[in-house]
Design an enzyme around this catalytic site. Sequence first.
Site, short mmCIF file in Angstrom:
data_model
loop_
_atom_site.label_atom_id
_atom_site.label_comp_id
_atom_site.label_asym_id
_atom_site.label_seq_id
_atom_site.Cartn_x
_atom_site.Cartn_y
_atom_site.Cartn_z
N ASN A 12 0.86 -1.23 -0.08
CA ASN A 12 0.13 -0.04 0.09
C ASN A 12 0.64 1.42 0.21
O ASN A 12 0.55 2.22 -0.69
CB ASN A 12 -1.10 -0.02 1.46
N LYS B 173 -31.97 -0.14 -24.16
CA LYS B 173 -31.82 -1.50 -24.19
C LYS B 173 -31.72 -2.02 -22.75
O LYS B 173 -32.00 -3.22 -22.25
CB LYS B 173 -30.76 -1.68 -24.97
N HIS C 86 -22.56 -16.37 -21.85
CA HIS C 86 -23.19 -15.82 -23.11
C HIS C 86 -23.15 -14.22 -23.03
O HIS C 86 -22.63 -13.66 -22.08
CB HIS C 86 -24.80 -16.04 -22.77
N ARG D 223 -24.67 -25.18 -25.07
CA ARG D 223 -23.62 -24.51 -25.78
C ARG D 223 -22.37 -23.99 -25.01
O ARG D 223 -21.36 -24.05 -25.39
CB ARG D 223 -24.08 -23.34 -26.62
N GLU E 247 -28.48 -17.26 -20.32
CA GLU E 247 -28.65 -16.05 -21.09
C GLU E 247 -29.78 -15.61 -20.88
O GLU E 247 -30.75 -15.92 -20.35
CB GLU E 247 -28.37 -16.55 -22.66
N ASN F 207 -26.28 -19.20 -33.49
CA ASN F 207 -25.69 -18.06 -33.91
C ASN F 207 -25.74 -17.88 -35.40
O ASN F 207 -25.79 -16.97 -36.12
CB ASN F 207 -24.23 -17.98 -33.46
N ARG G 88 -17.16 -16.39 -24.44
CA ARG G 88 -18.41 -16.76 -24.84
C ARG G 88 -18.22 -18.40 -25.14
O ARG G 88 -17.18 -18.51 -25.46
CB ARG G 88 -19.02 -15.78 -25.88
N HIS G 89 -19.48 -19.00 -25.30
CA HIS G 89 -19.45 -20.41 -25.79
C HIS G 89 -18.91 -20.20 -27.29
O HIS G 89 -19.06 -19.05 -27.79
CB HIS G 89 -20.91 -20.75 -25.74
#
Length: 523
Positions: free
Chosen positions: A223, A409, A445, A360, A380, A316, A309-310
């Site tokens: 530190n 979104k 995912h 997957r 997912e 896909n 990701r898978h």
Amino acid sequence: MAEQNPTSPVRPAFQLELQDLDLVDNALATQNKETTPVHSLEIGTRPTPFGAGGPIRLASQASTPPRSVVGIGGKVAKPDYSEAKIVLAMVGLPARGKSYLSNKLMRYLQWLEYDVKVFNVGQLRRSRAKQKKEQSGVKEDHTASYFSHNNVEATRLRDALAEDSLEMLINWLKAGGNVGIHDATNSTRARRAKIEARVAKEKGIVVIFLESVCDDPAIIAANVALKVSSGDPDYKDTSPEDAKRDFIRRIKEYEAVYETITEPHLSYLRITNVGNQATACRIHGYLQSRIAFYLMNLHLKPRSIFFSRHGESQFNVEGKIGGDSPLSERGLRYASALPDLIKDNIGDAPLTVWTSTLQRTIQTGQHLSYTKLTWKSLDELDAGVCDGMTYEEIEQAYPEDFANRDEDKFNYRYRGGESYRDVVIRLEPVIMELERQDNILIIGHQAILRCLYAYFHNLPQADLPYIKIPLHTVIKLTPKAYGCDEERYTLPIGAVDTHRPKPKAPQPEVKAYSGREYYDGNA
Ligand code: SIN
């Protein structure tokens, strides 16, 4: 869990002496080097259910939604946290990781959408001194003697700064904040009594103290090294050697008057050597308990978190979302290549692989010879009635939903499914467990890894659903004191691009920053 109340001040168990400068030098030299643990691998081929685990769906269950279902997917409101108002007052000597804990806690609670702000008294001191210098030309001396309790004038100034910072914090809470972190030493009973008395005047605001005790010379040295090597403005014009000496002298000034928390009536948490030991006293209610639980799970051991990701799936390739399809031929090749990539990276160090319950991810991990756990929480984002459709089909069948999702979104919840916000809440136990663990590889995912990645890099909600997590790429995050270092490894096996950029907006910039950020106080 309350403790006795000794009459004499309790001294910290470990005190750093000037001769311990060697420790700091060693810490400085090794600060950026990776350490490689040497444990042997644990071999396991079958996934073990874990956490919020559930049955593994082996066959594709993607259904075609009825075209008669029309309507707008709902927007999910931010949870109402307006009743939560906490002053979290840090306690501890310099170089005991107070700012580290403050920043980690802020990141965690902000990810859960609490409004959290750190009020750092050292930064307020520097910004006030800068103003004074600009206005009067007088430069304040902030070397070790400024922090001596024998320096009456400086002690008065330091008390005033701590009180001003607390006032700012309380005003911020009253204006809507949830958790204000008073990042200061607050190292005497008298200082804590003042904080307690001031907060008691405010209806609906409570104070808890968080003491960070550290008696591990290696952690203290690391530190100190971080302080003198991180561009700390206190040592801007000082050589590293002088900075080390002065900072250690400063620590000794604080040690001379330090009183560990023994006041039995206070609400407090004491964390010893970050993760080794925790004491909780008078911790009440959901948020306080969450804070305690989170802090108890932190550790400082060097480790890495790998995200992949898978491999490319059949869905896909067909441009479909959701479902439980198996890997494509290229996805299977990625699964075969993954063990070498991981082995090249961590050698013989121990690693645990986490997958979702979807085939997957399990197929992607099938050749990895490490302990594997499946998490239902890692499944997912549930696309509800849109599960198994292409984006073109969704746009045609549910044009309003499609437009709504593009507009916001993060908050958009698929009809009968989930929003990114829902996923963040579902991933909270995963974050808690990730903080507790050593090396972990998550085979996950796109939406899930975006949420986890945003936590580690402290990225804003609006950008989160647009983070690029390409197929056939391993992302390695290495937690550092103030963030994470990042490396990406892409295997030369083609895959479709499933990233849908934000319409009419530039791709958000991802800042992988692991240094401490110094800013001009909280004013
Ligand atoms: C500082 O001024 O750097 C810290 C002040 C304190 O909390 O003692």
